[in-house]
Scaffold this motif. Structure first.
Motif, PDB file in Angstrom:
ATOM      1  N   ASP A  32       0.862  -1.239   0.102  1.00 12.64           N
ATOM      2  CA  ASP A  32       0.185  -0.027  -0.287  1.00 12.64           C
ATOM      3  C   ASP A  32       0.885   0.872  -0.084  1.00 12.64           C
ATOM      4  N   THR A  34      -0.011   4.459   0.030  1.00 15.32           N
ATOM      5  CA  THR A  34      -0.774   5.179  -0.188  1.00 15.32           C
ATOM      6  C   THR A  34      -0.876   6.409   1.016  1.00 15.32           C
ATOM      7  N   SER A  36      -1.259   6.645   4.109  1.00 19.98           N
ATOM      8  CA  SER A  36      -1.190   6.733   5.580  1.00 19.98           C
ATOM      9  C   SER A  36      -0.281   5.505   5.493  1.00 19.98           C
ATOM     10  N   GLY A  70      -2.494   2.257  -4.440  1.00 24.28           N
ATOM     11  CA  GLY A  70      -3.655   3.101  -3.962  1.00 24.28           C
ATOM     12  C   GLY A  70      -4.654   2.574  -3.565  1.00 24.28           C
ATOM     13  N   ASP A  71      -5.167   4.170  -3.875  1.00 31.67           N
ATOM     14  CA  ASP A  71      -6.609   3.835  -3.302  1.00 31.67           C
ATOM     15  C   ASP A  71      -7.775   4.572  -5.060  1.00 31.67           C
ATOM     16  N   ASP A  74      -8.805   7.875  -5.239  1.00 31.01           N
ATOM     17  CA  ASP A  74      -8.473   8.530  -5.387  1.00 31.01           C
ATOM     18  C   ASP A  74      -7.091   8.758  -6.900  1.00 31.01           C
ATOM     19  N   GLY A 102      -4.305   8.680  -1.177  1.00 35.83           N
ATOM     20  CA  GLY A 102      -4.876   7.601  -0.947  1.00 35.83           C
ATOM     21  C   GLY A 102      -6.476   8.616  -0.496  1.00 35.83           C
ATOM     22  N   GLU A 107      -8.584   2.263   2.410  1.00 34.75           N
ATOM     23  CA  GLU A 107      -8.232   2.001   0.861  1.00 34.75           C
ATOM     24  C   GLU A 107      -8.980   1.068  -0.340  1.00 34.75           C
ATOM     25  N   THR A 108      -8.761   0.708  -1.195  1.00 34.48           N
ATOM     26  CA  THR A 108      -8.862   0.207  -2.050  1.00 34.48           C
ATOM     27  C   THR A 108      -7.634  -1.660  -2.037  1.00 34.48           C
ATOM     28  N   HIS A 109      -7.834  -2.234  -1.038  1.00 31.99           N
ATOM     29  CA  HIS A 109      -6.868  -3.159  -0.822  1.00 31.99           C
ATOM     30  C   HIS A 109      -7.441  -4.289  -1.092  1.00 31.99           C
ATOM     31  N   THR A 137      -0.453  -3.698   4.383  1.00 33.65           N
ATOM     32  CA  THR A 137      -1.232  -2.236   4.280  1.00 33.65           C
ATOM     33  C   THR A 137      -1.164  -1.380   5.944  1.00 33.65           C
ATOM     34  N   SER A 141      -9.771  -1.573   4.454  1.00 32.44           N
ATOM     35  CA  SER A 141     -10.142  -1.336   3.151  1.00 32.44           C
ATOM     36  C   SER A 141     -11.481  -1.518   3.108  1.00 32.44           C
TER      37      SER A 141
END
Length: 194
Positions: A32, A34, A36, A70-71, A74, A102, A107-109, A137, A141
């Motif tokens: 991940d 992002t 975060s 990432g996301d 976004d 992100g 997020e879109t994990h 991550t 998610s």
């Protein structure tokens, strides 16, 4: 005994010689990228280097594919950074990750896991070959755009023979993913003990 093993391709670790496990591992690492994950940048690098060094020492063969995600909300798509490279090349590629963006904390994990499952040329196991996904991550998610549950995605990994190792904050959806895959969850940290 130690000399005989060393002559057969074993490694000496802390004075003990061990034979390599006769397995070739196709390890896919999904990180991940992002904002975060930025606070865990050092821990991610330390963990990855330790895991890959240990794998290279213990396994007959180790090839690493490194992807970052990432996301999607976004505009951050999955990016392939290393494809079936040596552990050293994968660690070097990971050091160049730029964390940021992100949007919101979730997020879109799970979308990233589904994309990796669909696009990576997994070996599908077989004699002397294994596949594994190391997913690193932070944060929860979002549900995937496919509409599948986290458990169903984990079960898809398991059905394909892909071992799942999750390094993350253990959130409800990510825990469900790990349960579906019969995987292993490890808390993310800046002081990992692999």
């Amino acid at each position: 005994l130690s000399l005989a093993r060393a002559e057969r391709g074993g490694r000496t670790l802390r004075g003990i010689t061990r034979a390599r496990t006769p397995v070739n591992l196709n390890l896919v690492v999904g990180i991940d990228r992002t904002g975060s994950s930025e606070p865990f940048r050092q821990g991610i690098s330390t963990l990855l280097a330790a895991v890959l060094d240990d794998g290279a020492t213990r396994l007959a063969g180790l090839k690493v594919t490194l992807a970052t995600h990432g996301d999607l909300d976004d505009g951050q798509q999955l990016v392939l950074m290393a494809d079936r490279k040596t552990p050293e090349e994968a660690v070097e590629a990971a050091r160049s990750i730029r964390y940021g963006g992100g949007g919101d904390p979730a997020e879109t994990h799970l979308d990233a896991v589904e994309e990796l499952l669909a696009t990576i040329p997994w070996t599908s196991g077989g004699i002397g070959a294994r596949d594994a996904l190391l997913l690193i991550t932070t944060a929860e998610s979002k549900l995937p755009r496919s509409g599948r549950s986290p458990r169903a995605i984990g079960e898809a990994l398991k059905a394909r023979g892909i071992l799942l190792f999750l390094v993350s904050e253990l959130t409800p959806r990510l825990f469900e993913l790990v349960q579906g895959a019969s995987g292993v969850a490890i808390p993310i940290s800046n002081a990992p003990t692999p």
